[in-house]
Design a protein around this motif. Sequence first.
Motif, PDB file in Angstrom:
ATOM      1  N   ILE A   1      -1.159   9.251  -3.811  1.00 60.99           N
ATOM      2  CA  ILE A   1      -1.258  10.091  -4.731  1.00 60.99           C
ATOM      3  C   ILE A   1       0.012  10.938  -5.038  1.00 60.99           C
ATOM      4  N   SER A   2       0.453  11.510  -3.853  1.00 60.96           N
ATOM      5  CA  SER A   2       1.743  12.127  -3.997  1.00 60.96           C
ATOM      6  C   SER A   2       2.834  11.055  -4.507  1.00 60.96           C
ATOM      7  N   PHE A   3       2.733  10.090  -3.787  1.00 64.11           N
ATOM      8  CA  PHE A   3       3.937   9.118  -4.353  1.00 64.11           C
ATOM      9  C   PHE A   3       3.911   8.836  -5.424  1.00 64.11           C
ATOM     10  N   VAL A   4       2.729   8.872  -6.251  1.00 65.21           N
ATOM     11  CA  VAL A   4       2.652   8.192  -7.571  1.00 65.21           C
ATOM     12  C   VAL A   4       3.155   9.192  -8.451  1.00 65.21           C
ATOM     13  N   PHE A   5       2.937  10.392  -8.125  1.00 63.90           N
ATOM     14  CA  PHE A   5       3.255  11.597  -9.246  1.00 63.90           C
ATOM     15  C   PHE A   5       4.599  12.643  -8.588  1.00 63.90           C
ATOM     16  N   GLU A   6       5.001  12.380  -7.605  1.00 66.93           N
ATOM     17  CA  GLU A   6       6.291  13.039  -6.916  1.00 66.93           C
ATOM     18  C   GLU A   6       7.473  12.098  -6.919  1.00 66.93           C
ATOM     19  N   GLN A   7       7.121  10.876  -6.179  1.00 68.92           N
ATOM     20  CA  GLN A   7       8.545   9.951  -6.058  1.00 68.92           C
ATOM     21  C   GLN A   7       9.444  10.511  -5.304  1.00 68.92           C
ATOM     22  N   THR A   8       9.185  11.431  -4.273  1.00 73.71           N
ATOM     23  CA  THR A   8      10.409  11.952  -3.383  1.00 73.71           C
ATOM     24  C   THR A   8      10.657  10.592  -2.520  1.00 73.71           C
ATOM     25  N   SER A   9      12.111  10.687  -2.059  1.00 73.99           N
ATOM     26  CA  SER A   9      12.699   9.548  -1.452  1.00 73.99           C
ATOM     27  C   SER A   9      12.045   9.337  -0.162  1.00 73.99           C
ATOM     28  N   SER A  10      11.438  10.309   0.601  1.00 69.98           N
ATOM     29  CA  SER A  10      10.615  10.044   1.884  1.00 69.98           C
ATOM     30  C   SER A  10       9.371   9.191   1.619  1.00 69.98           C
ATOM     31  N   LEU A  11       8.682   9.712   0.396  1.00 66.53           N
ATOM     32  CA  LEU A  11       7.504   8.943  -0.006  1.00 66.53           C
ATOM     33  C   LEU A  11       7.951   7.471  -0.449  1.00 66.53           C
ATOM     34  N   LYS A  12       8.924   7.217  -1.235  1.00 68.83           N
ATOM     35  CA  LYS A  12       9.074   6.034  -1.700  1.00 68.83           C
ATOM     36  C   LYS A  12       9.535   5.017  -0.495  1.00 68.83           C
ATOM     37  N   GLU A  13      10.286   5.622   0.157  1.00 63.97           N
ATOM     38  CA  GLU A  13      10.827   4.795   1.486  1.00 63.97           C
ATOM     39  C   GLU A  13       9.583   4.486   2.394  1.00 63.97           C
ATOM     40  N   TYR A  14       8.666   5.433   2.638  1.00 58.31           N
ATOM     41  CA  TYR A  14       7.196   4.910   3.236  1.00 58.31           C
ATOM     42  C   TYR A  14       6.587   3.818   2.695  1.00 58.31           C
ATOM     43  N   TRP A  15       6.395   3.912   1.287  1.00 53.52           N
ATOM     44  CA  TRP A  15       5.573   2.993   0.445  1.00 53.52           C
ATOM     45  C   TRP A  15       6.372   1.606   0.428  1.00 53.52           C
ATOM     46  N   ASP A  16       7.634   1.789   0.152  1.00 57.97           N
ATOM     47  CA  ASP A  16       8.371   0.668   0.312  1.00 57.97           C
ATOM     48  C   ASP A  16       8.357  -0.351   1.560  1.00 57.97           C
ATOM     49  N   ASP A  17       8.369   0.495   2.866  1.00 60.76           N
ATOM     50  CA  ASP A  17       8.129  -0.161   3.692  1.00 60.76           C
ATOM     51  C   ASP A  17       6.931  -0.900   4.126  1.00 60.76           C
ATOM     52  N   TYR A  18       5.749   0.212   3.661  1.00 64.70           N
ATOM     53  CA  TYR A  18       4.305  -0.376   3.958  1.00 64.70           C
ATOM     54  C   TYR A  18       4.060  -1.552   3.106  1.00 64.70           C
ATOM     55  N   LEU A  19       4.475  -1.610   1.924  1.00 60.71           N
ATOM     56  CA  LEU A  19       4.258  -2.885   0.964  1.00 60.71           C
ATOM     57  C   LEU A  19       5.257  -4.148   1.449  1.00 60.71           C
ATOM     58  N   MET A  20       6.090  -3.997   2.073  1.00 60.06           N
ATOM     59  CA  MET A  20       7.026  -4.845   2.617  1.00 60.06           C
ATOM     60  C   MET A  20       6.229  -5.626   3.900  1.00 60.06           C
ATOM     61  N   LEU A  21       5.700  -4.666   4.700  1.00 62.72           N
ATOM     62  CA  LEU A  21       5.081  -5.220   5.798  1.00 62.72           C
ATOM     63  C   LEU A  21       3.531  -5.834   5.404  1.00 62.72           C
ATOM     64  N   ASN A  22       3.028  -5.402   4.121  1.00 64.07           N
ATOM     65  CA  ASN A  22       1.571  -5.610   3.995  1.00 64.07           C
ATOM     66  C   ASN A  22       1.819  -6.279   2.421  1.00 64.07           C
ATOM     67  N   PRO A  23       2.563  -7.118   2.015  1.00 65.95           N
ATOM     68  CA  PRO A  23       2.872  -7.847   0.752  1.00 65.95           C
ATOM     69  C   PRO A  23       1.565  -8.072   0.092  1.00 65.95           C
ATOM     70  N   GLU A  24       0.394  -8.465   0.660  1.00 68.24           N
ATOM     71  CA  GLU A  24      -0.823  -8.859   0.096  1.00 68.24           C
ATOM     72  C   GLU A  24      -1.492  -7.271  -0.568  1.00 68.24           C
ATOM     73  N   LYS A  25      -1.111  -6.222  -0.230  1.00 69.09           N
ATOM     74  CA  LYS A  25      -1.479  -5.131  -0.846  1.00 69.09           C
ATOM     75  C   LYS A  25      -0.780  -4.556  -2.056  1.00 69.09           C
ATOM     76  N   LYS A  26       0.281  -5.420  -2.312  1.00 68.53           N
ATOM     77  CA  LYS A  26       1.253  -4.991  -3.690  1.00 68.53           C
ATOM     78  C   LYS A  26       0.325  -4.808  -4.737  1.00 68.53           C
ATOM     79  N   SER A  27      -0.425  -5.812  -5.197  1.00 69.10           N
ATOM     80  CA  SER A  27      -1.213  -5.902  -6.345  1.00 69.10           C
ATOM     81  C   SER A  27      -2.161  -4.663  -6.495  1.00 69.10           C
ATOM     82  N   LEU A  28      -2.808  -4.387  -5.305  1.00 67.82           N
ATOM     83  CA  LEU A  28      -3.665  -3.235  -5.404  1.00 67.82           C
ATOM     84  C   LEU A  28      -3.015  -2.013  -5.539  1.00 67.82           C
ATOM     85  N   ALA A  29      -1.821  -1.854  -5.040  1.00 68.23           N
ATOM     86  CA  ALA A  29      -0.927  -0.430  -4.994  1.00 68.23           C
ATOM     87  C   ALA A  29      -0.582  -0.341  -6.551  1.00 68.23           C
TER      88      ALA A  29
END
Length: 82
Positions: A19-47
Amino acid sequence: MGKNGLNNIEDFLTNDRFISFVFEQTSSLKEYWDDYLMLNPEKKSLAIKAEQILLNELDAPGMSSGEQEELKERILNTIKGF
């Protein structure tokens, strides 16, 4: 967060960090979710779908920017109560 921690849209919608990532888009949150989705590509459409749900609420026609901010705060406060 384990690979199986976010298995459906509701899991994303109730995840404080997402939720914070969607609304705040800080660089640390963006990096976290980019990494998460890179490691879990099957979750990208859900995100993407969860993000669209959250943002569509804020893009409601006729809402002022103040009303959009109020809605954003209400969403964040509600999610933090889980």
